[in-house]
Motif scaffolding. Sequence first.
Motif, PDB file in Angstrom:
ATOM      1  N   LYS A 174       0.823  -1.212   0.000  1.00  0.00           N
ATOM      2  CA  LYS A 174       0.000   0.000   0.000  1.00  0.00           C
ATOM      3  C   LYS A 174       0.857   1.262   0.000  1.00  0.00           C
ATOM      4  CE  LYS A 174      -4.068  -1.919   0.007  1.00  0.00           C
ATOM      5  NZ  LYS A 174      -5.048  -1.704  -1.097  1.00  0.00           N
ATOM      6  N   GLY A 175       1.919   1.237  -0.796  1.00  0.00           N
ATOM      7  CA  GLY A 175       2.798   2.384  -0.917  1.00  0.00           C
ATOM      8  C   GLY A 175       3.881   2.474   0.140  1.00  0.00           C
ATOM      9  N   VAL A 176       3.860   1.574   1.131  1.00  0.00           N
ATOM     10  CA  VAL A 176       4.874   1.564   2.197  1.00  0.00           C
ATOM     11  C   VAL A 176       5.967   0.568   1.828  1.00  0.00           C
ATOM     12  CG1 VAL A 176       5.341   1.095   4.623  1.00  0.00           C
ATOM     13  CG2 VAL A 176       3.182   2.179   3.954  1.00  0.00           C
ATOM     14  N   GLU A 177       7.209   1.040   1.749  1.00  0.00           N
ATOM     15  CA  GLU A 177       8.331   0.178   1.388  1.00  0.00           C
ATOM     16  C   GLU A 177       8.946  -0.466   2.639  1.00  0.00           C
ATOM     17  OE1 GLU A 177      10.320   2.027  -2.572  1.00  0.00           O
ATOM     18  OE2 GLU A 177      10.500   3.268  -0.766  1.00  0.00           O
ATOM     19  N   ILE A 178       9.102  -1.781   2.568  1.00  0.00           N
ATOM     20  CA  ILE A 178       9.735  -2.544   3.646  1.00  0.00           C
ATOM     21  C   ILE A 178      11.089  -3.010   3.140  1.00  0.00           C
ATOM     22  CG2 ILE A 178       9.536  -4.514   5.202  1.00  0.00           C
ATOM     23  CD1 ILE A 178       6.504  -4.508   4.578  1.00  0.00           C
ATOM     24  N   ALA A 179      12.161  -2.566   3.793  1.00  0.00           N
ATOM     25  CA  ALA A 179      13.512  -2.959   3.414  1.00  0.00           C
ATOM     26  C   ALA A 179      13.964  -4.121   4.281  1.00  0.00           C
ATOM     27  CB  ALA A 179      14.471  -1.784   3.563  1.00  0.00           C
ATOM     28  N   MET A 180      14.600  -5.111   3.651  1.00  0.00           N
ATOM     29  CA  MET A 180      15.096  -6.281   4.374  1.00  0.00           C
ATOM     30  C   MET A 180      16.583  -6.456   4.124  1.00  0.00           C
ATOM     31  SD  MET A 180      11.819  -8.647   3.508  1.00  0.00           S
ATOM     32  CE  MET A 180      11.501  -7.618   2.064  1.00  0.00           C
ATOM     33  N   LEU A 181      17.330  -6.654   5.216  1.00  0.00           N
ATOM     34  CA  LEU A 181      18.757  -6.913   5.158  1.00  0.00           C
ATOM     35  C   LEU A 181      19.014  -8.253   5.836  1.00  0.00           C
ATOM     36  CD1 LEU A 181      18.233  -3.688   5.897  1.00  0.00           C
ATOM     37  CD2 LEU A 181      20.712  -3.597   5.745  1.00  0.00           C
ATOM     38  N   SER A 182      19.978  -9.024   5.326  1.00  0.00           N
ATOM     39  CA  SER A 182      20.243 -10.351   5.875  1.00  0.00           C
ATOM     40  C   SER A 182      21.740 -10.584   6.001  1.00  0.00           C
ATOM     41  CB  SER A 182      19.638 -11.440   4.982  1.00  0.00           C
ATOM     42  OG  SER A 182      18.247 -11.261   4.819  1.00  0.00           O
ATOM     43  N   TYR A 183      22.124 -11.259   7.079  1.00  0.00           N
ATOM     44  CA  TYR A 183      23.538 -11.537   7.337  1.00  0.00           C
ATOM     45  C   TYR A 183      23.695 -12.908   7.981  1.00  0.00           C
ATOM     46  CZ  TYR A 183      23.650  -6.423   7.043  1.00  0.00           C
ATOM     47  OH  TYR A 183      23.487  -5.115   6.633  1.00  0.00           O
ATOM     48  N   GLN A 184      24.788 -13.597   7.660  1.00  0.00           N
ATOM     49  CA  GLN A 184      25.210 -14.732   8.466  1.00  0.00           C
ATOM     50  C   GLN A 184      26.443 -14.296   9.233  1.00  0.00           C
ATOM     51  OE1 GLN A 184      27.034 -18.157   6.484  1.00  0.00           O
ATOM     52  NE2 GLN A 184      26.608 -17.213   4.494  1.00  0.00           N
ATOM     53  N   THR A 185      26.531 -14.739  10.467  1.00  0.00           N
ATOM     54  CA  THR A 185      27.508 -14.152  11.385  1.00  0.00           C
ATOM     55  C   THR A 185      28.738 -15.011  11.639  1.00  0.00           C
ATOM     56  OG1 THR A 185      26.430 -15.120  13.316  1.00  0.00           O
ATOM     57  CG2 THR A 185      25.644 -12.956  12.596  1.00  0.00           C
ATOM     58  N   PHE A 186      28.791 -16.200  11.099  1.00  0.00           N
ATOM     59  CA  PHE A 186      29.848 -17.145  11.452  1.00  0.00           C
ATOM     60  C   PHE A 186      31.233 -16.588  11.122  1.00  0.00           C
ATOM     61  CE2 PHE A 186      26.004 -19.424   9.988  1.00  0.00           C
ATOM     62  CZ  PHE A 186      25.528 -19.742  11.256  1.00  0.00           C
ATOM     63  N   ASP A 187      32.036 -16.395  12.166  1.00  0.00           N
ATOM     64  CA  ASP A 187      33.394 -15.841  12.055  1.00  0.00           C
ATOM     65  C   ASP A 187      33.401 -14.444  11.438  1.00  0.00           C
ATOM     66  OD1 ASP A 187      34.547 -18.249  13.057  1.00  0.00           O
ATOM     67  OD2 ASP A 187      34.378 -19.139  11.061  1.00  0.00           O
ATOM     68  N   ARG A 188      32.297 -13.722  11.570  1.00  0.00           N
ATOM     69  CA  ARG A 188      32.204 -12.405  10.923  1.00  0.00           C
ATOM     70  C   ARG A 188      31.829 -11.281  11.881  1.00  0.00           C
ATOM     71  NH1 ARG A 188      28.882 -13.870   5.288  1.00  0.00           N
ATOM     72  NH2 ARG A 188      30.244 -15.576   4.622  1.00  0.00           N
ATOM     73  N   TYR A 189      31.701 -11.573  13.155  1.00  0.00           N
ATOM     74  CA  TYR A 189      31.218 -10.536  14.073  1.00  0.00           C
ATOM     75  C   TYR A 189      32.105  -9.308  14.080  1.00  0.00           C
ATOM     76  CZ  TYR A 189      27.368 -13.154  16.171  1.00  0.00           C
ATOM     77  OH  TYR A 189      26.181 -13.812  16.381  1.00  0.00           O
ATOM     78  N   ASP A 190      33.420  -9.498  14.034  1.00  0.00           N
ATOM     79  CA  ASP A 190      34.321  -8.342  14.080  1.00  0.00           C
ATOM     80  C   ASP A 190      34.023  -7.363  12.949  1.00  0.00           C
ATOM     81  OD1 ASP A 190      35.562  -9.316  16.293  1.00  0.00           O
ATOM     82  OD2 ASP A 190      37.311 -10.134  15.246  1.00  0.00           O
ATOM     83  N   THR A 191      33.683  -7.902  11.772  1.00  0.00           N
ATOM     84  CA  THR A 191      33.333  -7.055  10.631  1.00  0.00           C
ATOM     85  C   THR A 191      31.903  -6.534  10.745  1.00  0.00           C
ATOM     86  OG1 THR A 191      34.833  -8.256   9.168  1.00  0.00           O
ATOM     87  CG2 THR A 191      33.081  -6.994   8.117  1.00  0.00           C
ATOM     88  N   LEU A 192      31.004  -7.398  11.165  1.00  0.00           N
ATOM     89  CA  LEU A 192      29.588  -7.029  11.192  1.00  0.00           C
ATOM     90  C   LEU A 192      29.265  -5.992  12.256  1.00  0.00           C
ATOM     91  CD1 LEU A 192      27.857 -10.494  10.597  1.00  0.00           C
ATOM     92  CD2 LEU A 192      28.241  -8.658   8.953  1.00  0.00           C
ATOM     93  N   PHE A 193      30.005  -5.977  13.345  1.00  0.00           N
ATOM     94  CA  PHE A 193      29.757  -4.960  14.368  1.00  0.00           C
ATOM     95  C   PHE A 193      29.933  -3.552  13.799  1.00  0.00           C
ATOM     96  CE2 PHE A 193      30.926  -8.086  17.974  1.00  0.00           C
ATOM     97  CZ  PHE A 193      29.604  -8.451  18.124  1.00  0.00           C
ATOM     98  N   THR A 194      30.730  -3.441  12.757  1.00  0.00           N
ATOM     99  CA  THR A 194      30.902  -2.148  12.081  1.00  0.00           C
ATOM    100  C   THR A 194      29.958  -2.008  10.893  1.00  0.00           C
ATOM    101  OG1 THR A 194      33.238  -2.022  12.714  1.00  0.00           O
ATOM    102  CG2 THR A 194      32.528  -0.645  10.856  1.00  0.00           C
ATOM    103  N   GLN A 195      29.854  -3.077  10.099  1.00  0.00           N
ATOM    104  CA  GLN A 195      29.102  -3.011   8.843  1.00  0.00           C
ATOM    105  C   GLN A 195      27.597  -2.875   9.053  1.00  0.00           C
ATOM    106  OE1 GLN A 195      29.553  -6.510   6.376  1.00  0.00           O
ATOM    107  NE2 GLN A 195      27.911  -5.891   4.978  1.00  0.00           N
ATOM    108  N   VAL A 196      27.038  -3.683   9.943  1.00  0.00           N
ATOM    109  CA  VAL A 196      25.584  -3.731  10.087  1.00  0.00           C
ATOM    110  C   VAL A 196      24.980  -2.387  10.503  1.00  0.00           C
ATOM    111  CG1 VAL A 196      23.666  -4.761  11.380  1.00  0.00           C
ATOM    112  CG2 VAL A 196      25.465  -6.223  10.446  1.00  0.00           C
TER     113      VAL A 196
END
Length: 336
Positions: A174-196
């Motif tokens: 109804k004209g409202v945009e829903i944005a979805m982001l997805s991540y897997q975290t395995f061995d990636r937290y150090d990067t994701l804490f900044t990226q996400v």
Amino acid sequence: VFAESLDLSKLGDIEEAEQWEERAWYQREDGSDWRVQDDGSVIVTISATGDVTIGGDTRKSGKSIFDKQLAQEELGLDFPLSNVKSIFEADDMTLINFEGTLTNTKSATKNTYSFAASPEYVQVLTSSSVEAVSLENNHVMDHGEEVYLETQQHLTDAGIVWSNAENIGVFTVKGVEIAMLSYQTFDRYDTLFTQVPLDVAEAKAKYPLVIVSFHWGAEKDYAPNSNQQKMGKMAIDAGADLVVGHHSHRINPIEEYNGKYIVYSLGNFCFSGNSKPDDMSSFLFQIRWRVTDTEITQEDFRIIPIRISSRTDYNDFTPTVLDKATAIDGLLTTLK
């Protein structure tokens, strides 16, 4: 902390839940669309589920356990989600975690577990009103980059919005945009804490509603670890309206944080990786927002307890709403 965060009164009783399934909640008596309010605000309802794995391991000869069950079903590829189809048809968007691939390629992958379904199996999703998938998990690369891209194309061709760490999926209600982001975290937290936080803030600047999916945690864990809790809260702080998780094959608690919900694990949903899982309890999470040009208001949420099978003695890959109070109480106790 989690028990205090979760208001179980919002579940409602089973009779109310059944009545909600049987009708389109947004229809007024005159048939007009209640989602568009008289004041111009729009009501948006989404459903979120856990892992969906269909097909089987193409390296093995003979039929997979999923295809053996399929051969017995009169509904064909419409059978897996037939018992929850009415729920999904009555929401505005259903989001699942698609854990596998859509391909006829017989890869020589060395993974212990490898999942693939023929491209036409996307009908499992389209026939039951699944509009969006998270496509960031430890099985999307079971057959390599080429098949991962092929899977994305099959989903797009079927009209299903997908998201991963590089692609924001956008679905419009109804004209409202829903944005979805997805991540897997395995061995990636150090990067994701900044990226996400950066990704979420950028998405929130463009879209009114932002949902973040994480494939995280350890298999068979019933509670999130400290990294999951930190990551989920960082996503909320950056502007996410909802965080949902999966991977553990077990349900995890729901935490309310700064007025938003972190659903740490939705468990399995339609899962053909095991014919007799140790725990077949799961749930659907539904949430409703009111959206105006200047404000997003979280209206309410509900939990729909399910078993991932219509049977109790083995997994027939047909998620089914629970109707026994004892089973529901057991699930809610786990969520605490």
